[in-house]
Motif scaffolding. Structure first.
Motif, short mmCIF file in Angstrom:
data_model
loop_
_atom_site.label_atom_id
_atom_site.label_comp_id
_atom_site.label_asym_id
_atom_site.label_seq_id
_atom_site.Cartn_x
_atom_site.Cartn_y
_atom_site.Cartn_z
N CYS A 25 0.83 -1.20 0.00
CA CYS A 25 0.00 0.00 0.00
C CYS A 25 0.87 1.26 0.00
O CYS A 25 2.07 1.21 0.27
N GLU A 26 0.25 2.37 -0.27
CA GLU A 26 0.97 3.64 -0.29
C GLU A 26 1.62 3.95 1.05
O GLU A 26 2.70 4.54 1.12
N ASN A 27 0.96 3.54 2.15
CA ASN A 27 1.51 3.81 3.49
C ASN A 27 2.56 2.79 3.92
O ASN A 27 3.03 2.83 5.05
N GLY A 28 2.90 1.86 3.02
CA GLY A 28 3.93 0.87 3.33
C GLY A 28 3.41 -0.46 3.82
O GLY A 28 4.17 -1.44 3.89
N SER A 29 2.12 -0.54 4.17
CA SER A 29 1.56 -1.80 4.63
C SER A 29 1.66 -2.86 3.53
O SER A 29 1.56 -2.54 2.34
N VAL A 30 1.84 -4.11 3.94
CA VAL A 30 2.03 -5.21 3.00
C VAL A 30 0.93 -6.25 3.22
O VAL A 30 0.68 -6.66 4.35
N GLY A 31 0.30 -6.65 2.13
CA GLY A 31 -0.75 -7.66 2.20
C GLY A 31 -0.42 -8.88 1.36
O GLY A 31 0.05 -8.75 0.22
N VAL A 32 -0.62 -10.05 1.93
CA VAL A 32 -0.46 -11.31 1.20
C VAL A 32 -1.85 -11.71 0.71
O VAL A 32 -2.77 -11.91 1.50
N VAL A 33 -1.98 -11.81 -0.62
CA VAL A 33 -3.29 -12.02 -1.24
C VAL A 33 -3.41 -13.47 -1.70
O VAL A 33 -2.56 -13.98 -2.45
N VAL A 52 -9.60 0.69 -0.17
CA VAL A 52 -8.16 0.53 -0.03
C VAL A 52 -7.48 0.86 -1.35
O VAL A 52 -8.01 0.58 -2.43
N ASP A 53 -6.27 1.43 -1.25
CA ASP A 53 -5.63 1.94 -2.46
C ASP A 53 -5.19 0.86 -3.44
O ASP A 53 -5.03 1.13 -4.64
N TYR A 54 -5.01 -0.37 -2.98
CA TYR A 54 -4.57 -1.42 -3.90
C TYR A 54 -5.73 -2.10 -4.62
O TYR A 54 -5.52 -2.93 -5.52
#
Length: 250
Positions: A176-184, A235-237
């Motif tokens: 994400c833009e704020n640096g958060s990381v998501g495993v999809v 959410v931005d993604y």
């Protein structure tokens, strides 16, 4: 050639076939940053008493480990730590790590999205089913199987759809833009009627017990334009992910 990692402040998606997770210690929080963090957290709790300072995993790093292979470094923190992201110049802040599930509908391949309820940390925001990752017991590790289990649990808790972890395929890593990381993870196709039926049954059961569901509404989208047409924030993604899903023919 490997696709480049997203730069700080940039939304990005990375296809991943292998994910290796390594634990690291959370950074030391200087007294001034801790005081600011505590103040912001207390303000957040006053605004939303449903928030709690439980254990959670943060992302301490994301690197390449070969073609379609990533190394994700993680650390044990609590939800309070997230308030550091709003402290100007904070040196000890770590972005969040979350799991999420792309759930397609059999009818036309649209993806299920949900709007977070007022009792959550992000009321009114549209996103895929998912949530933060809880840390394992002290001394235990975190791996893809554990993330897959978390994702299946979040899908069940938010939509009422029971899906075995083995049915979820590791698909993407989103930054994400704020640096958060998501495993999809990608779930098998289900009829839209079944998804609506399970969600309605879940919300009715929650209401009967005097609880607010995590998602107050669901919808189905298949293009960035449909994402932009959702009423409220998202959410931005989400737009890039939906575009990637359609272009990949998943």
């Amino acid at each position: 050639m490997n696709e480049p990692l997203p730069r700080p402040g940039e939304v990005g998606l990375l296809e991943v076939g292998r994910l290796r997770l390594i634990e690291d210690a959370a950074p030391w929080v200087p007294p001034a940053e801790r005081a600011a963090m505590d103040r912001l957290w207390e303000e957040a709790v006053q605004a939303n008493p449903c928030l709690f300072d439980g254990p959670v995993v943060a992302c301490a790093g994301l690197d390449r480990d070969g073609p379609h292979s990533l190394v994700l470094t993680w650390a044990r923190t609590t939800y309070r730590h997230r308030a550091l992201g709003r402290v100007p110049g904070a040196t000890s802040w770590l972005p969040s790590l979350f799991v999420t599930v792309a759930q397609p509908a059999t009818d036309d391949g649209r993806l299920l999205v949900g709007r977070m309820s007022a009792s959550t940390a992000t009321p009114g925001r549209w996103q895929l089913p998912g949530g933060a990752v809880e840390p394992p017991a002290e001394g235990a590790g975190l791996d893809t199987a554990a993330l897959r289990w978390h994702a299946a649990r979040e899908l069940a808790e938010e939509t009422g759809l029971g899906t075995a972890p083995s049915e979820l395929s590791l698909w993407l890593v989103a930054r994400c833009e704020n640096g958060s990381v998501g495993v999809v993870f990608l779930a098998p196709h289900r009829p839209a009627s079944l998804l609506r039926e399970r969600f309605a049954a879940l919300t009715s059961a929650e209401a009967a017990q005097g609880r607010d569901p995590e998602l107050e509404q669901i919808a189905f989208v298949r293009s960035p334009a449909e994402v932009a047409g959702l009423k409220g924030t998202y959410v931005d993604y989400l737009g890039p992910l939906v575009r990637h899903y359609v272009n990949s023919g998943s």
